[in-house]
Design a protein around this motif. Sequence first.
Motif: not given
Lengths: 271, 254, 250
Positions: C93, B12, B214, B205-206, B209, B31-32, B225, C104, B15, B29, B217-218, C108, B221-222, C192, C97-98
């Motif tokens: 994970f 992990t 970003y 999130l919306a 984003a 955006e990440v 999750g 979104p 990664l 990019p 946003t991530y 992007v 997401i975490v 969306y 994750l949903p």
Amino acid sequence: MLSVTNLRKTYGSGGQAVEAIRDLTLTVDKGEFVCIVGPSGAGKTTMLKCLCGLLKPSSGTVTLDGAPVTGPPKEIASVFQDYSRSLMPWFTVQRNVGLPLRNRYRSAADRAERVATALDAVGLSGFGDRYPWQLSGGMQQRVAIARGLAYAPEILLLDEPFASVDAQTRADLEDLILRVRDDTGVTMLLVTHDIDEAVYLADRVVVMSARPSVVLETVPVDLPRPRDQVTTKRLPRFAELRAHVLTLIRRTALDGAAPTPDQHSTIGARR
Amino acid sequence: MRPTLLLPVLTTAALLGSWEVLSGTGVLPAEVPPVSDIAAWLWANIGTAVVWTAVSQTLAHWAVALIVGVTVGVLVGAAMASVPVVNELLLGIVEFLRPIPVVVYLPIMLLLLGARPVVVVVLAAVAALWPMLLQTLYGVRDVDPVTTDTARVFGLTTPQRLVWVTAPSMLPYFFTGLRIASTITLLVAIAMELIGAVPGLGNTLATYAGNGLYDATYGVIVIAGLLGVGLNAVFERLERRALRWHSAYRTQQA
Amino acid sequence: MRIVLRLLVPVLLVLLWWTTSAGSTSPFYPPLREVLAAFQESWLFTRLGSDLVPSVTRLLAGLLIATVVGIAVGAALGRSRLLMQALNPAVQFGRSLPGTALIPISVVLFGIGDGSKILVIAFVCLFPVLLNTVDAVRGVDPHLEDVARSYRLTPAQRLAFVLLPAAAPQIFAGIRTALGIAFIMMVVTELYAATNGVGFVTLSARNSFDVPQMWAGTVLLGLLGVALSALFLVLQRRVLSWHIGMTERN
């Protein structure tokens, strides 16, 4: 010729190691019918798996015509104990029998021919399109035998092949095996815990001790052939041999651990 | 550290490390964002009211929907399983409605009720209802008739049989249904918040984003999750406990 | 008699819808007649190629990718305890994750085109297939593998003729779960942000206050869900006919 020298097999390691087989030496000559009997839990299946290259012995050697066996040899076919778990339920009978032939015959027509011959030999012509689970237990085991025969092996290994069928089916299958052997001359090595079966079928009976296994004695069976369920089993000699093997097994089952091979027995030496 | 723990930790880390490097060197990019930026955002914001409000809103949608969906699912399922006429009457409509994902109703619901939490809850509850209903059906039907006969022979009354025979036999199915329902309810709740702009993790999130935040946003997401991991862990533990004495009868419906 | 009982409630519901909506003047609850008219106008067959086909294509493409990757990776993870251990945190994970939370950011990163939608559908559907495959492959009877090895089947033959068929029933259970999720993801991605699709048409109808069109889109989505599920069952019954036969026998 299949020969096993000082075969030993332990599972696990350290303090939890289990010694399944201590010391096995035996040879099976070409065309011979050898039965191996031993009390339950005697490491019979382990031994067969070592012979057909599925398990690596901890020490000792297995050789086939002089060449060491390191993986499953193409000269050996196996029939396993539990037919319901050795046939592929997603294949029809024909495809089950034909599956091992894929690497031997390129053409599907050749394969189909061999499959048909093998099914005929076990009396299952006409059942090729059925699925194994549509057949009775005895028929399923005949499919497994046909699969072994179609493979055209020099040696057929049978691991308690009739243990899970009823008595009448069992007798039928025993005679089927004898007939197949007469027709093809294939070498047979059959493991069983049924002493009657061993004596009835074999040229020689190898008696194994309880775990950790050694060979207690090799008993030559001097009963006349062809054998018959009624007349052969009525012979006084059959009873003698049977009683002799039973005595050996009883003793080892009671003792548990491996005793020294019985030196005083004379019956086996008479010929 | 035991080797069984070391390996997953190492992979992990590897990664995440390669993500960090790829992102830092511009292979990924813009955006990440790098893992470190996401971690920094999480560290700075995990205690803030904004995050906790969103989490609690989503959890509230999830919880209410799950309770409503489970209750209705169990009641209807039990009624269908024990009263043949009810079963025949409802089977057609159940077979027809079950494969229809609830998000299908979203535009209509938004039209009829507006972008309100009640829309989220109603639809997420419908999502929770189907697995519960089915598992209850399987569960009640699977009660061993020998056990029921035994209970009858020993003179147990109907309510007693329900409590001592039917309910325990059903329990494994109940928990399997609950686990599936929980997962699907969370998925649907976040989807509804996302589309309907109902406050919660989905809407957060919306917004992030859409505004190019970003890291955030991530980060969310975490959080989503981890929320999923946590809920899964709880329900799986419950299920395993229920199945311990019943493992042979486990269905593959999941 | 049974058929009659089973059809009774659905028929009653439609009749109820028809009668209660027939005289409706509420703009939100148009007469069923108008909904059906809108349905016919839009979906038979004007928008069939422009919107229904793209929706279904994206769903099936995503599901197909998830199935292929899920089975391949799942079989590898199921065979190797070490590999599974190594990747376990990532897999746990990913499956918890949903999936809808990824929509979104996928927009992007990849825009609102087909690629973005297929990718996010595939990612979310991957996990049920993968985890079921891992489980199934682990559960394959070792006896069958002994048979395969002793008859010298090659690794490829063992995979194709033993491992995958044995795992197939459970893999199908995973694909079935994935199908449901794929449908949700398809609709939500279109709601969306999209330029076509059934979900897109339905939501844009709301913005132009074309209420019968919205109802029509909803009806179509419902029918689509039912149809896909039925098709899947037909496929499953074909591929797993041996398993169904065997189970019924026992």
